[in-house]
Design an enzyme around this catalytic site. Sequence first.
Site, short mmCIF file in Angstrom:
data_model
loop_
_atom_site.label_atom_id
_atom_site.label_comp_id
_atom_site.label_asym_id
_atom_site.label_seq_id
_atom_site.Cartn_x
_atom_site.Cartn_y
_atom_site.Cartn_z
N GLU A 42 12.32 25.07 6.00
CA GLU A 42 13.38 25.41 6.97
C GLU A 42 13.68 26.90 6.82
O GLU A 42 14.04 27.35 5.74
CB GLU A 42 14.61 24.58 6.61
CG GLU A 42 15.82 24.76 7.47
CD GLU A 42 15.73 23.96 8.77
OE1 GLU A 42 15.74 24.60 9.82
OE2 GLU A 42 15.66 22.71 8.71
N HIS A 99 11.07 19.80 16.35
CA HIS A 99 12.14 20.24 17.26
C HIS A 99 11.54 21.30 18.19
O HIS A 99 11.06 22.34 17.73
CB HIS A 99 13.32 20.82 16.48
CG HIS A 99 14.02 19.77 15.67
ND1 HIS A 99 14.40 19.94 14.36
CD2 HIS A 99 14.41 18.51 16.01
CE1 HIS A 99 15.00 18.84 13.93
NE2 HIS A 99 15.02 17.96 14.91
N HIS A 111 10.36 23.99 10.21
CA HIS A 111 11.61 24.04 10.99
C HIS A 111 12.24 25.43 10.95
O HIS A 111 11.99 26.22 10.05
CB HIS A 111 12.62 23.03 10.42
CG HIS A 111 12.27 21.63 10.74
ND1 HIS A 111 12.78 20.95 11.82
CD2 HIS A 111 11.42 20.76 10.13
CE1 HIS A 111 12.29 19.74 11.86
NE2 HIS A 111 11.46 19.59 10.85
N GLU A 113 12.28 25.15 18.04
CA GLU A 113 12.13 25.87 16.76
C GLU A 113 10.69 26.37 16.74
O GLU A 113 9.77 25.65 16.38
CB GLU A 113 12.47 24.92 15.60
CG GLU A 113 13.92 24.44 15.70
CD GLU A 113 14.33 23.45 14.61
OE1 GLU A 113 13.56 23.20 13.68
OE2 GLU A 113 15.47 22.92 14.73
#
Lengths: 317, 317
Positions: free
Chosen positions: B183, B28, B122, B31
């Site tokens: 994450e 992404h 992430h 990010e």
Amino acid sequence: MVDRAENSQMQRTFVPPIYNVTICGGTHGNELTGVYIVREMQKQKMEKAGSVSVTTVETNPRAVAAGRRYTEMDLNRCFTDVLLSSPITESTPYEVKRAQELNAQLGPKGSAKAVDLLIDLHNTTSNMGLCFIFYSIDWITLHIYKYIENNLNSVPVRAIQLDIPSSEAYSLESVGKHGFAIEVGPQPSGVLRADIFNVVKEALDLTLQWLQKFSSGHSFEGGTVDAYTFVKSVDYPRDSAGKATAIIHQDLQDNDFKLLRSGDPIFQTFSGDILKYEGEDLYPFFVNECAYYEKKIAFHLAQKKTYSFPHISVKND
Amino acid sequence: MVDRAENSQMQRTFVPPIYNVTICGGTHGNELTGVYIVREMQKQKMEKAGSVSVTTVETNPRAVAAGRRYTEMDLNRCFTDVLLSSPITESTPYEVKRAQELNAQLGPKGSAKAVDLLIDLHNTTSNMGLCFIFYSIDWITLHIYKYIENNLNSVPVRAIQLDIPSSEAYSLESVGKHGFAIEVGPQPSGVLRADIFNVVKEALDLTLQWLQKFSSGHSFEGGTVDAYTFVKSVDYPRDSAGKATAIIHQDLQDNDFKLLRSGDPIFQTFSGDILKYEGEDLYPFFVNECAYYEKKIAFHLAQKKTYSFPHISVKND
């Protein structure tokens, strides 16, 4: 300064009425608090606060729809005299055209036709609490600021002054006879937080309350406001290709408005080295603001100054 | 479960070696922690951790350059068998093509040629601390998770399991023989925070440390991991036109992984009403994640389950 403050507190100054206020949101399309505050006010058909007429404008609907700060150019840098009077051609960015539309609707800037008070709602990823941002030292703005500072307790409230002449003032609030931006954070771009939404709503309710009191003849005592006056911006350290080589140090991160002294860490390089601040003691703000990466601004620095304002009442016709 | 756990702790299981690990960032594009971790590792020319070869990939460079999550389609939803085998035409989104490239480079998914371990980095705007996200209950992943949980103290560490078969597993880490996403949040999209950068770097250093120990013959004791297993997603309340009418309530905001019980406030409407949760006790996560607004997800809900894993050693050739 002290003499002037004491003097201004004794003498009452009569200032022209505020007949109308315009509340704007979505000047930056990914700063969502203003977008949703304005939409809710439109849904509630809020048109009056006492005798003061209230209008609302979603100022950059294309950027809001795209979920981005802007589409072609930062709208909130388009309200200088030069850009507001530049001829429109095929290559004119959307935001310059939109600024001219807004100036026709809410201004023209500097004219008698301009809205009496223009409030523009913004968010920042920086830990800045609620800030009033304004150009001129204006009695109405300082009184409203003081009223909010005295009555809003959920977050720190601060004043930021940009010492720029009106012709070069680049942001939307400069279009009104009086104007200020309300900047609230931290809130990620593209995210809507309830705590921030509620703080901005409270600040607007207090502003409208003040305007009602003022327009109905209430007089307000003079006093002083501590404001952070912009001094300079600091860029990230960069390599020979112009790429940033460091991030904001974690001791500076989230510490907007905490006095920065020579020797304090300000950056951490990607390889782990620490870079320290050198220079006079100043107050950092807009620390690690998302939108300022492309502007090459890691943070701004300010001096704290005290401004006095007089006891005021509305001057009736 | 208890019998199995006790049993697994006594018996040692021999598992195939991990010869190589690939660390990915920028799946992404907004990010930023993974993007800059990967770039720094490339700059440092880090190619080995003991006998384990280490490679790094910036997975969606177009989205990184654009400063957006993706350009045409969410890359991290493109790794299902269906999309990985779909014919490429002129109208195929960039990210589907890129997923097929990455699958050729790092997979093919499910094959003997796939990288031994794939880690994808992430960030989230949610207050989730550091999470491992994985599909299958895999001894290597659980052991590395436990090692990080035991050794990383600066933020809460949690495991999230998505109970989806490999063919339908949609995210990049499913391409490796073993794989998980790391994450970390809260971090605004498009912002790089030093605290988050340092936490991810520490987690990767610990992972490489574990891999070195494992590959050099160290054996690791069995144990149990508490993991949050995805149950369902909750959308925002909406009006008849489909527009969201509420935001996450401030009591739920930032309280990812705090057990949600019937009667707890979950939404605040724009007009100020409070909406409460009804249903079985579950754990919320990805609360107010920026990228999930368009996916119509206000938060996910999970059950907490305990998984046991055995005492393991590397199976030498």
